[in-house]
Design an enzyme around this catalytic site. Sequence first.
Site, PDB file in Angstrom:
ATOM      1  N   HIS A 120      -6.684  -5.881   2.089  1.00 17.38           N
ATOM      2  CA  HIS A 120      -5.565  -5.301   2.767  1.00 17.38           C
ATOM      3  C   HIS A 120      -5.224  -6.445   3.623  1.00 17.38           C
ATOM      4  O   HIS A 120      -5.730  -7.231   4.306  1.00 17.38           O
ATOM      5  CB  HIS A 120      -5.993  -4.389   3.620  1.00 17.38           C
ATOM      6  CG  HIS A 120      -6.505  -2.951   3.159  1.00 17.38           C
ATOM      7  ND1 HIS A 120      -5.773  -1.829   2.859  1.00 17.38           N
ATOM      8  CD2 HIS A 120      -7.676  -2.533   2.621  1.00 17.38           C
ATOM      9  CE1 HIS A 120      -6.720  -0.892   2.420  1.00 17.38           C
ATOM     10  NE2 HIS A 120      -7.861  -1.299   1.995  1.00 17.38           N
ATOM     11  N   ASP A 158       0.984  -1.189  -0.006  1.00 21.86           N
ATOM     12  CA  ASP A 158       0.183   0.104   0.033  1.00 21.86           C
ATOM     13  C   ASP A 158       0.914   1.497  -0.183  1.00 21.86           C
ATOM     14  O   ASP A 158       1.831   1.277   0.686  1.00 21.86           O
ATOM     15  CB  ASP A 158      -0.886  -0.106   1.317  1.00 21.86           C
ATOM     16  CG  ASP A 158      -2.046   1.004   1.080  1.00 21.86           C
ATOM     17  OD1 ASP A 158      -3.038   0.562   1.230  1.00 21.86           O
ATOM     18  OD2 ASP A 158      -1.759   2.244   0.985  1.00 21.86           O
ATOM     19  N   ILE A 159       0.565   2.130  -0.854  1.00 26.06           N
ATOM     20  CA  ILE A 159       1.328   3.390  -0.868  1.00 26.06           C
ATOM     21  C   ILE A 159       1.532   4.174   0.486  1.00 26.06           C
ATOM     22  O   ILE A 159       2.354   5.166   0.749  1.00 26.06           O
ATOM     23  CB  ILE A 159       0.843   4.264  -2.077  1.00 26.06           C
ATOM     24  CG1 ILE A 159       1.863   5.234  -2.663  1.00 26.06           C
ATOM     25  CG2 ILE A 159      -0.346   5.166  -1.739  1.00 26.06           C
ATOM     26  CD1 ILE A 159       1.605   5.790  -4.009  1.00 26.06           C
ATOM     27  N   ASN A 165     -12.636  -3.057   2.515  1.00 31.48           N
ATOM     28  CA  ASN A 165     -13.447  -2.031   2.431  1.00 31.48           C
ATOM     29  C   ASN A 165     -14.668  -2.338   1.368  1.00 31.48           C
ATOM     30  O   ASN A 165     -14.134  -2.268   0.178  1.00 31.48           O
ATOM     31  CB  ASN A 165     -12.979  -0.795   2.453  1.00 31.48           C
ATOM     32  CG  ASN A 165     -12.467  -0.507   3.789  1.00 31.48           C
ATOM     33  OD1 ASN A 165     -12.801  -0.781   4.832  1.00 31.48           O
ATOM     34  ND2 ASN A 165     -10.895   0.080   3.515  1.00 31.48           N
ATOM     35  N   HIS A 198     -10.202  -5.023  -3.494  1.00 27.46           N
ATOM     36  CA  HIS A 198      -9.043  -5.499  -2.792  1.00 27.46           C
ATOM     37  C   HIS A 198      -9.001  -5.726  -1.446  1.00 27.46           C
ATOM     38  O   HIS A 198      -9.988  -5.241  -0.643  1.00 27.46           O
ATOM     39  CB  HIS A 198      -8.039  -4.174  -3.269  1.00 27.46           C
ATOM     40  CG  HIS A 198      -8.714  -2.913  -2.519  1.00 27.46           C
ATOM     41  ND1 HIS A 198      -9.493  -2.173  -2.799  1.00 27.46           N
ATOM     42  CD2 HIS A 198      -8.455  -2.270  -1.017  1.00 27.46           C
ATOM     43  CE1 HIS A 198      -9.896  -1.116  -2.458  1.00 27.46           C
ATOM     44  NE2 HIS A 198      -9.107  -1.139  -1.275  1.00 27.46           N
ATOM     45  N   GLU A 221     -12.010   3.563  -0.912  1.00 30.09           N
ATOM     46  CA  GLU A 221     -11.599   4.885  -1.713  1.00 30.09           C
ATOM     47  C   GLU A 221     -11.280   4.330  -3.108  1.00 30.09           C
ATOM     48  O   GLU A 221     -11.591   5.056  -4.242  1.00 30.09           O
ATOM     49  CB  GLU A 221     -10.388   4.935  -1.144  1.00 30.09           C
ATOM     50  CG  GLU A 221      -9.463   6.033  -1.958  1.00 30.09           C
ATOM     51  CD  GLU A 221      -8.223   6.101  -1.162  1.00 30.09           C
ATOM     52  OE1 GLU A 221      -7.088   6.084  -2.107  1.00 30.09           O
ATOM     53  OE2 GLU A 221      -7.974   6.061   0.038  1.00 30.09           O
ATOM     54  N   VAL A 222     -10.641   2.989  -3.467  1.00 26.39           N
ATOM     55  CA  VAL A 222     -10.496   2.378  -4.764  1.00 26.39           C
ATOM     56  C   VAL A 222     -11.621   1.552  -5.162  1.00 26.39           C
ATOM     57  O   VAL A 222     -11.715   0.407  -4.778  1.00 26.39           O
ATOM     58  CB  VAL A 222      -9.154   2.037  -4.955  1.00 26.39           C
ATOM     59  CG1 VAL A 222      -8.853   1.519  -6.421  1.00 26.39           C
ATOM     60  CG2 VAL A 222      -8.064   3.000  -4.537  1.00 26.39           C
TER      61      VAL A 222
END
Length: 120
Positions: free
Chosen positions: A106, A33-34, A91, A104, A99-100
């Site tokens: 995590h 993750d960025i 999420n 995905h 958010e994206v």
Amino acid sequence: MAYDESNIFAKILRGEIPCEKVYEDEYALAFPDIRPLAPVHLLVIPKGPYVSLDDLTANASAEFIGGFFRAVGEVARKVGVVENGYRILANNGADAHQEVMHFHVHIFAGRQLGGMLKKA
Ligand code: 5GP
């Protein structure tokens, strides 16, 4: 919600935006993750146009879903977090602050992760 091919993870899958590949197979790609929230904070994304877990489980084949979640476990083994433990989180939708809009998972690890969810 329709899948939008311009989301950031679609661009990463197409190789238009670089990522540090931690794991890849036919079903999934994993990368850090960025904005890491733990010493280990990885994202595992399916190699398919799925917005959310809802979309994935409603529309992907059992083989794909199984392959994807097997990959999540593989990633955790590969980065060595199984013994001390890790948390997965996905999420989905507005209340979860997704958010994206490409599904995905995590993976968090590398420290005590605290309680399951902040109280409201
Ligand atoms: P969520 O949708 O579950 O709320 O979180 C999206 C996650 O993607 C965030 O933790 C955010 O830091 C991460 N993220 C957003 N853009 C990028 C990017 O371009 N590269 C990487 N590696 N992570 C990103």
